[in-house]
Design an enzyme around this catalytic site. Structure first.
Site, short mmCIF file in Angstrom:
data_model
loop_
_atom_site.label_atom_id
_atom_site.label_comp_id
_atom_site.label_asym_id
_atom_site.label_seq_id
_atom_site.Cartn_x
_atom_site.Cartn_y
_atom_site.Cartn_z
N SER A 198 20.57 33.18 -0.93
CA SER A 198 21.69 32.82 -1.79
C SER A 198 21.37 31.64 -2.71
CB SER A 198 22.90 32.55 -0.90
OG SER A 198 24.06 32.80 -1.61
N LYS A 214 17.93 31.16 -5.07
CA LYS A 214 17.72 30.76 -6.47
C LYS A 214 16.68 29.63 -6.48
CE LYS A 214 22.83 30.89 -6.92
NZ LYS A 214 23.24 32.24 -7.02
N TRP A 251 28.60 40.75 -5.46
CA TRP A 251 28.69 39.46 -6.17
C TRP A 251 27.30 39.03 -6.63
CZ3 TRP A 251 32.17 37.03 -8.71
CH2 TRP A 251 32.20 35.63 -8.85
N HIS A 269 26.80 39.93 2.44
CA HIS A 269 26.04 38.73 2.11
C HIS A 269 25.68 38.00 3.40
CE1 HIS A 269 24.87 35.59 -0.68
NE2 HIS A 269 25.55 34.68 0.01
C1 GTR Z 1 28.56 31.69 -3.79
C2 GTR Z 1 27.95 31.62 -5.15
C3 GTR Z 1 26.66 32.36 -5.17
C4 GTR Z 1 25.78 32.07 -3.98
C5 GTR Z 1 26.55 31.81 -2.70
C6 GTR Z 1 25.78 31.11 -1.57
O1 GTR Z 1 29.78 31.10 -3.70
O2 GTR Z 1 28.86 32.17 -6.06
O3 GTR Z 1 25.99 32.11 -6.39
O4 GTR Z 1 24.93 31.03 -4.24
O5 GTR Z 1 27.67 31.05 -2.92
O6 GTR Z 1 24.92 30.28 -1.82
O7 GTR Z 1 26.13 31.38 -0.43
#
Ligand code: GTR
Length: 416
Positions: free
Chosen positions: A255, A259, A346, A396
């Site tokens: 996540s 990045k 997402w 996720h």
């Molecule tokens: C979310 C965000 C994502 C991702 C995620 C995470 O809220 O929108 O870009 O980075 O968090 O890191 O769990």
């Protein structure tokens, strides 16, 4: 104030000449619905390396992640072992190290390392965790982080960790599985170097502000830049560690940390392999298609992650002079693995896959007959070319099944 900021930007440009790119302000950039070309005429690895690769890297610094300071030299990094013990039924060692680095007063990093007990150096994965090393394993000897921790995490009161949070994220860090597979896993908390909230008065950033200014300039690094820097410092420590095979240090992240792993891997070629798990917007997913999380969402909810210029592309993705496939291309020719989940729209699995397709020319330049897939593969079927891709069912998250894919991919590409 505006005049002062421009004057200081001018000063920054003359003191760091490599920052003095003659690139237009974001609002002056032309629109192009097509993805920017990866190679832009580079016809050989030499041309790619000497020109196009560095140009793409500087474009990402300038418009997206911000520019990071030079990495501290190994001789200036101090490592103290605060914990070392046999674990995992005698098959492994658990260590924790405190890392200090310049400039004086910079926030120390705490690196937790689980590794197989064996004589030969082992390959390692290093990745950031979300809430402190003590959440990655339920062990009373691991340091209970004393810094700011996100409030929504288990066992956290007033943004401070309590004993109840030990092991709360252990399912994300399958140390025993790694040891069985012959890998070390190293992890550090991203909040050690910069707590994850929109404030630049704490963490590493103020140590690099120009005199008389207490906020980032347009091109300065954001949280992701700082987090990536901490991964690179950790890499310096791991590469110098006799228990680790310095030629096989892989960077991974889930996540927001995915990045970060991609940005760290792009900048630092000492990482032998790069893994992004559901990194989505600002990570592996293309920005132009505007599916799932968009720039306006990420820049509004997390204004501290990227540099200030990136915000000028909110709802103007077509004006970006780069797109995220080029971030993958910066890993070339090293193996890079992109993992998605069907239930994580997402993070835009199609956009993550599209990045792999569009990054392939950089790998082909090196003679890898890479990434021929034209559409998303079935779930749980790893594409294991030099650019790897995997999509699994479910939401996720990250756990042992995801790590199994990472190890399979690393086995194939890093075998001696
Ligand atoms: C979310 C965000 C994502 C991702 C995620 C995470 O809220 O929108 O870009 O980075 O968090 O890191 O769990």
């Amino acid at each position: 104030m505006k005049f002062l900021a421009s004057f200081l930007t001018f000063l920054a440009l003359i003191s760091f000449p490599s920052q003095a790119e003659n690139w237009p302000e974001p609002e002056k950039l032309p629109a192009s619905a097509a993805l920017p070309d990866v190679l832009a005429g580079a016809e050989s690895p030499a041309e790619w390396r000497s020109q196009r690769r560095s140009e793409i890297l500087r474009l990402f610094e300038h418009y997206v992640y911000g520019r990071s300071p030079e990495l501290p030299k190994l001789k200036d990094i101090r490592v103290q072992t605060r914990l070392k013990k046999e674990m995992f039924g005698g098959k492994g060692i658990l260590r924790e190290m405190v890392i200090n680095y310049p400039p004086e007063g910079a926030p120390p990093l705490h690196l937790l390392l689980a590794l197989p007990k064996q004589k030969q150096p082992v390959p390692a994965f290093v990745g950031l965790n979300f809430a402190g090393n003590h959440t990655c394993i339920a062990d009373p000897d691991v340091w209970l982080n004393e810094g700011w921790i996100p409030g929504r995490k288990k066992g956290v009161e007033d943004h401070r960790a309590t004993e109840a949070s030990r092991g709360s994220e252990a399912s994300r860090w399958p140390f025993e599985l790694a040891i069985e597979r012959g890998y070390a896993i190293a992890t550090l908390y991203h909040g050690d170097i910069d707590p994850d909230f929109a404030d630049f008065s704490n963490g590493i950033h103020p140590h690099f502000f120009l005199k008389g200014i207490d906020e980032p300039l347009a091109g300065d690094w954001g949280a992701i830049g700082a987090w990536a820097w901490s991964l690179r410092i950790a890499a310096s420590v791991l590469i110098a560690d006799p228990a680790i095979d310095g030629d096989r240090v892989c960077v991974m992240g889930h996540s927001r940390n995915g990045k970060t792993a991609l940005w760290a891997g792009a900048q630092d070629e000492r990482f032998a392999l790069v893994v992004s798990n559901q990194s989505g917007c600002g990570g592996a997913a293309l920005s132009r298609p505007r599916r799932g999380e968009k720039l306006v969402n990420i820049n509004t909810n997390f204004p501290h992650w990227f540099n200030q210029r990136f915000k000028d592309f909110n709802d103007r993705e077509d004006h970006l002079p780069i797109d995220q496939h080029q971030l993958l291309a910066l890993a070339a020719p090293r193996p890079v693995l992109v993992c998605s989940a069907t239930g994580d729209q997402w993070a835009d699995p199609e956009g993550e896959f599209g990045s792999c397709v569009a990054a392939a020319p950089a790998y082909q330049l090196y003679g890898f007959n890479d990434f021929k897939a034209a559409s998303l593969p079935p779930e749980n079927q790893l594409i294991d070319s030099r650019i790897g891709y995997h999509i699994r069912p479910g939401k996720h998250g990250i756990g042992a099944p995801d790590w199994t894919v990472f190890f399979d991919f690393a086995d194939k590409h890093l075998a001696h």
